[in-house]
Design a protein around this motif. Structure first.
Motif, short mmCIF file in Angstrom:
data_model
loop_
_atom_site.label_atom_id
_atom_site.label_comp_id
_atom_site.label_asym_id
_atom_site.label_seq_id
_atom_site.Cartn_x
_atom_site.Cartn_y
_atom_site.Cartn_z
N LEU A 38 25.17 25.64 -47.39
CA LEU A 38 24.08 24.70 -47.17
C LEU A 38 24.29 23.38 -47.90
CD1 LEU A 38 20.92 26.98 -47.47
CD2 LEU A 38 22.29 26.43 -45.46
N VAL B 238 17.08 26.05 -39.27
CA VAL B 238 17.22 25.55 -40.64
C VAL B 238 15.88 25.05 -41.14
CG1 VAL B 238 19.64 24.92 -40.29
CG2 VAL B 238 17.88 23.20 -39.89
N LEU C 107 25.69 22.79 -42.60
CA LEU C 107 26.03 24.20 -42.74
C LEU C 107 27.46 24.46 -43.22
CD1 LEU C 107 24.43 25.45 -39.40
CD2 LEU C 107 23.39 25.39 -41.69
N ILE D 272 28.70 30.03 -44.11
CA ILE D 272 27.70 28.96 -44.11
C ILE D 272 27.47 28.49 -45.55
CG2 ILE D 272 25.25 28.42 -43.76
CD1 ILE D 272 25.35 30.26 -41.29
#
Length: 153
Positions: free
Chosen positions: A105, A30, A63, A103
């Motif tokens: 963010l 990340v 995530l 996923i």
């Protein structure tokens, strides 16, 4: 028994992270918006929080994935000029294509994610001490044997 010297007593901050891979064995990293370099998904332990629980919470927050966190791969005590920090790195899941598409963010913390082959993660992408910890975690994962490191920078 004698009292421990001040050099034997140490205080440190602590964090927990997970080695998460895709079906090709690439490692998920990340890019935090508040740092210049990449990292494994994870973060600081909250007061009274156990490391494995912290890793799971951080992966969920960063995530949007609620995944099982596996065995401890490495604990690394890193001493730097600004103080000591203990890194706990756990084995994470192998994500399916469906999980990868799920996923989401946490935009206030994570700018982007990518999957990289371990050999493609270079020292200019992550701090040198982090690279040593990550490489040891990947070796521990392959050997199925946890490791302990002490690094002084």
């Amino acid at each position: 028994m004698t009292a421990a010297s001040s050099a034997d007593r140490a205080r440190a901050t602590a964090s927990a992270a997970a080695v998460i891979t895709d079906e090709q064995g690439r490692v998920l990293i990340v890019n935090p918006v508040y740092k210049e370099r990449w990292n494994l998904p994870g973060g600081h332990l909250e007061e009274g929080e156990l490391p494995r629980a912290a890793a799971r919470r951080e992966v969920r927050e960063e995530l949007g994935l609620d995944v099982e966190i596996g065995d401890l791969l490495v604990t690394a005590w890193v001493t730097r000029a600004e103080g000591s920090h203990v890194f706990h790195v756990f084995d994470g899941p192998r994500l399916t294509a469906e999980q990868q598409q799920a996923i989401t963010l946490q935009e206030s913390e994570i700018g982007e994610v990518r999957f990289c082959l371990p050999e493609d993660i270079s020292p200019d992408m992550v701090p040198p001490f982090a690279l040593a910890v990550w490489r040891r975690a990947l070796l521990a994962r392959a050997q199925q044997q946890p490791a302990y490191l002490e690094l002084a920078l």
